[in-house]
Scaffold this motif. Structure first.
Motif, mmCIF file in Angstrom:
data_model
loop_
_atom_site.group_PDB
_atom_site.id
_atom_site.type_symbol
_atom_site.label_atom_id
_atom_site.label_comp_id
_atom_site.label_asym_id
_atom_site.label_seq_id
_atom_site.Cartn_x
_atom_site.Cartn_y
_atom_site.Cartn_z
ATOM 1 N N SER A 41 2.529 53.290 86.043
ATOM 2 C CA SER A 41 1.091 53.074 86.172
ATOM 3 C C SER A 41 0.794 51.580 86.210
ATOM 4 O O SER A 41 1.470 50.773 85.568
ATOM 5 C CB SER A 41 0.356 53.720 84.998
ATOM 6 N N ASN A 42 -0.243 51.225 86.951
ATOM 7 C CA ASN A 42 -0.497 49.827 87.255
ATOM 8 C C ASN A 42 -1.798 49.328 86.627
ATOM 9 O O ASN A 42 -2.822 50.010 86.672
ATOM 10 C CB ASN A 42 -0.546 49.651 88.784
ATOM 11 N N ILE A 43 -1.718 48.142 86.035
ATOM 12 C CA ILE A 43 -2.904 47.455 85.515
ATOM 13 C C ILE A 43 -2.963 46.098 86.209
ATOM 14 O O ILE A 43 -2.138 45.226 85.965
ATOM 15 C CB ILE A 43 -2.821 47.250 83.989
ATOM 16 N N GLY A 91 0.324 50.692 80.857
ATOM 17 C CA GLY A 91 0.812 50.552 82.219
ATOM 18 C C GLY A 91 1.377 49.169 82.456
ATOM 19 O O GLY A 91 1.349 48.306 81.574
ATOM 20 N N LYS A 92 1.881 48.943 83.661
ATOM 21 C CA LYS A 92 2.506 47.670 83.994
ATOM 22 C C LYS A 92 1.470 46.677 84.515
ATOM 23 O O LYS A 92 0.794 46.934 85.511
ATOM 24 C CB LYS A 92 3.600 47.870 85.041
ATOM 25 N N SER A 93 1.390 45.544 83.836
ATOM 26 C CA SER A 93 0.518 44.459 84.283
ATOM 27 C C SER A 93 1.323 43.344 84.936
ATOM 28 O O SER A 93 0.772 42.495 85.634
ATOM 29 C CB SER A 93 -0.276 43.909 83.090
ATOM 30 N N GLN A 139 4.671 45.543 80.359
ATOM 31 C CA GLN A 139 3.664 46.542 80.026
ATOM 32 C C GLN A 139 2.521 45.966 79.187
ATOM 33 O O GLN A 139 2.708 45.035 78.409
ATOM 34 C CB GLN A 139 4.311 47.687 79.231
ATOM 35 N N SER A 140 1.349 46.577 79.340
ATOM 36 C CA SER A 140 0.183 46.221 78.523
ATOM 37 C C SER A 140 -0.530 47.500 78.100
ATOM 38 O O SER A 140 -0.325 48.570 78.680
ATOM 39 C CB SER A 140 -0.794 45.331 79.305
ATOM 40 N N MET A 141 -1.361 47.380 77.091
ATOM 41 C CA MET A 141 -2.244 48.483 76.689
ATOM 42 C C MET A 141 -3.684 48.018 76.810
ATOM 43 O O MET A 141 -4.017 46.882 76.449
ATOM 44 C CB MET A 141 -1.949 48.933 75.254
ATOM 45 N N ILE A 142 -4.511 48.916 77.314
ATOM 46 C CA ILE A 142 -5.898 48.561 77.570
ATOM 47 C C ILE A 142 -6.801 49.738 77.214
ATOM 48 O O ILE A 142 -6.399 50.907 77.308
ATOM 49 C CB ILE A 142 -6.075 48.153 79.061
ATOM 50 N N LEU A 143 -8.022 49.431 76.791
ATOM 51 C CA LEU A 143 -9.001 50.447 76.404
ATOM 52 C C LEU A 143 -9.783 50.901 77.629
ATOM 53 O O LEU A 143 -10.336 50.069 78.367
ATOM 54 C CB LEU A 143 -9.960 49.883 75.357
ATOM 55 N N VAL A 144 -9.817 52.220 77.850
ATOM 56 C CA VAL A 144 -10.500 52.782 79.007
ATOM 57 C C VAL A 144 -11.510 53.834 78.541
ATOM 58 O O VAL A 144 -11.111 54.903 78.063
ATOM 59 C CB VAL A 144 -9.505 53.432 79.990
ATOM 60 N N PRO A 145 -12.816 53.545 78.649
ATOM 61 C CA PRO A 145 -13.803 54.590 78.329
ATOM 62 C C PRO A 145 -13.612 55.796 79.231
ATOM 63 O O PRO A 145 -13.391 55.652 80.450
ATOM 64 C CB PRO A 145 -15.143 53.893 78.592
ATOM 65 N N LEU A 152 -4.694 42.872 72.644
ATOM 66 C CA LEU A 152 -3.779 41.831 72.183
ATOM 67 C C LEU A 152 -3.428 40.803 73.253
ATOM 68 O O LEU A 152 -3.299 39.619 72.962
ATOM 69 C CB LEU A 152 -2.497 42.462 71.614
ATOM 70 N N GLY A 153 -3.257 41.237 74.492
ATOM 71 C CA GLY A 153 -2.919 40.323 75.577
ATOM 72 C C GLY A 153 -1.964 40.975 76.553
ATOM 73 O O GLY A 153 -1.268 41.936 76.227
ATOM 74 N N GLU A 154 -1.951 40.445 77.783
ATOM 75 C CA GLU A 154 -1.061 41.000 78.801
ATOM 76 C C GLU A 154 0.399 40.895 78.369
ATOM 77 O O GLU A 154 0.819 39.918 77.757
ATOM 78 C CB GLU A 154 -1.252 40.243 80.129
ATOM 79 N N GLY A 155 1.157 41.946 78.703
ATOM 80 C CA GLY A 155 2.589 41.940 78.437
ATOM 81 C C GLY A 155 2.973 42.268 77.016
ATOM 82 O O GLY A 155 4.152 42.175 76.653
ATOM 83 N N ARG A 156 2.011 42.689 76.193
ATOM 84 C CA ARG A 156 2.315 42.934 74.780
ATOM 85 C C ARG A 156 2.233 44.422 74.431
ATOM 86 O O ARG A 156 2.078 44.799 73.276
ATOM 87 C CB ARG A 156 1.391 42.107 73.900
ATOM 88 N N GLY A 157 2.348 45.264 75.462
ATOM 89 C CA GLY A 157 2.265 46.701 75.243
ATOM 90 C C GLY A 157 3.349 47.248 74.343
ATOM 91 O O GLY A 157 3.102 48.111 73.499
ATOM 92 N N PHE A 158 4.596 46.755 74.515
ATOM 93 C CA PHE A 158 5.694 47.250 73.677
ATOM 94 C C PHE A 158 5.531 46.783 72.237
ATOM 95 O O PHE A 158 5.889 47.500 71.296
ATOM 96 C CB PHE A 158 7.041 46.808 74.252
ATOM 97 N N GLU A 159 5.020 45.598 72.066
ATOM 98 C CA GLU A 159 4.756 45.101 70.714
ATOM 99 C C GLU A 159 3.742 45.998 70.008
ATOM 100 O O GLU A 159 3.914 46.359 68.837
ATOM 101 C CB GLU A 159 4.225 43.675 70.811
#
Length: 436
Positions: A149-151, A182-184, A195-201, A242-249
């Motif tokens: 998945s793409n961000i 998803g992958k940013s 990978q990153s995590m983002i909030l999606v309503p 948290l910031g791009e690329g910190r999804g695994f963290e």
């Protein structure tokens, strides 16, 4: 070492009383509403009981923050989570159910003040529910670096595209927010920084809940799973966690507590199943002898008790380590209990089904839903195989750091000279020959 603190002991007493007064008497209604209303709705009895739980002060017990939650350590929370795990109905009633607990902890730990105000506050109040979108149907998601998945950043927004499934909570009409992984930065040489995590309503244009997913033929119990498509979904850049690329963290901080909470609940489920099994076999008399007198039954009950105590001790040790040295240092213990607890639960529930006979496969005794729960958890939050491989790698690393001369841990082939010296007594004509 694992003695209950006075605060935890008080909560446990109050929880057990609430379970007896409100949870167990309403389980039949809960299952009936689940079946009648289906996965796109929710059970009214849950909302009714939440009011009582809040009034009783049994709310957000999972959160270690003293102001927002109960302020309990992992070790203190473990026996409380075990009590709640005795019933499918209980965890959500106390606002202590997945995926909300993991999502709330994620926003609490990594969210901005704006994100907390908009999403964490109403989640803690039980005014909405949430979902976690990580697993994908088109790749082997047990290796999260496979997620496609793409961000993509576009000015002050991120554009999100992807197809997710087993997104717990998405069909719930009370669900208003999803955490999407998803992958940013898909070309980053460090696979764990892509990978990153983002909030999606959930009501964002382009978010489409395609279908509910059953778990072993049942919907909404044990998991309100769904398939969700994200097509050109635009959210503000401020929604990034948290910031791009910190999804695994973030995933490491989120999944550790989530995994051990599942195991805590499974212990409570095992205890209840074993109690039911004991009562059942004492009242059944096939072929002129009570089931409770048959050696196979007695062996299974004894083995079940041993296994429950083993996984409880391992869970408590993992919780204690998380509290004292942190989640990262407790990685092996968390992995071990995530391997052990679901397998133990599957075994005990299977034995109970045999003791209950045909009725054990129906929902008359809840055993089928209990088995589905335990079997699901051999996959959820990482399959057994992934945890075993990780645990093995940790063992290799641990022993590589020790001196085999000190530990006696040599495992290599002995040199020929050493073999001749060590086993000279087995050759005729040598001093000390064994059979002279």
């Amino acid at each position: 070492m694992f003695e209950l603190s006075p605060k935890a002991a008080d909560y446990k007493t109050r929880l057990e009383a609430f379970m007896a007064d409100h949870i167990y008497p309403n389980e039949d209604l809960f299952y009936a509403q689940t079946e009648q209303l289906g996965p796109w709705s929710f059970q009214p009895v849950v909302e009714e009981l939440k009011v009582h739980a809040k009034t009783a002060g049994l709310w957000n017990l999972f959160l270690p923050d003293k102001e927002l939650g109960a302020g309990l350590s992992n070790l203190e929370y473990a026996p409380l989570c075990e009590v709640m795990g005795r019933s499918h109905l209980a965890p959500e009633v106390f606002n202590c159910s997945a995926p909300d607990t993991g999502n709330m902890e994620t926003i609490w730990r990594y969210g901005t003040e704006e994100q907390k105000a908009r999403w964490l506050t109403p989640l803690l109040a039980g005014q909405m529910r949430s979902a976690f979108a990580m697993t994908e149907p088109e790749v082997a998601s047990s290796d999260a670096t496979n997620i496609e998945s793409n961000i993509r950043r576009d000015g002050d927004e991120y554009v999100i595209n992807g197809r997710k499934w087993y997104t717990t909570g998405a069909t719930d009409p009370r669900c208003q927010i999803l955490i999407f992984m998803g992958k940013s930065d898909p070309t980053n040489e460090d696979r764990h920084s892509q990978q990153s995590m983002i909030l999606v309503p959930k009501d964002t244009p382009g978010v489409r809940v395609v279908r509910p997913l059953s778990v072993m033929g049942t919907y909404a119990i044990p998991d309100r799973a769904a398939e969700v498509v994200f097509q050109n979904v635009r959210v503000p850049a401020s929604n990034m966690l948290l910031g791009e690329g910190r999804g695994f963290e973030i995933a490491q901080g989120r999944l550790g507590p989530g995994r051990i909470h599942h195991c805590m609940r499974l212990i409570g489920l095992c205890e209840r199943i074993l109690e039911r099994m004991c009562r059942r076999v004492q009242g059944r008399t096939p072929f002129g002898s009570e089931l409770s007198r048959q050696s196979v039954t007695m062996e299974r009950i004894a083995e079940a008790r041993v296994m429950i105590e083993q996984i409880r001790l391992l869970t408590l040790k993992a919780a204690w380590m998380m509290d004292t040295v942190g989640n990262k240092a407790a990685l092996a213990e968390i992995g071990m209990i995530k391997i052990a607890a679901p397998s133990v639960a599957c075994r005990i529930i299977d034995w109970a089904m045999q003791a209950f006979g045909g009725g054990g496969t129906s929902m008359d005794h809840y055993l089928s839903a209990c088995y589905a729960t335990a079997r699901l958890l051999r996959l959820a939050d990482g399959p057994d195989e992934v945890h075993r491989n990780q645990l093995a790698r940790l063992e290799f690393k641990r022993h590589a750091a020790t001196d085999p001369r000190v530990t006696g841990g040599h495992g290599n082939v002995l040199p020929l000279e050493e073999v001749e010296r060590r086993f000279a007594y087995l050759r005729p004509g040598n001093p000390g020959y064994l059979w002279d």
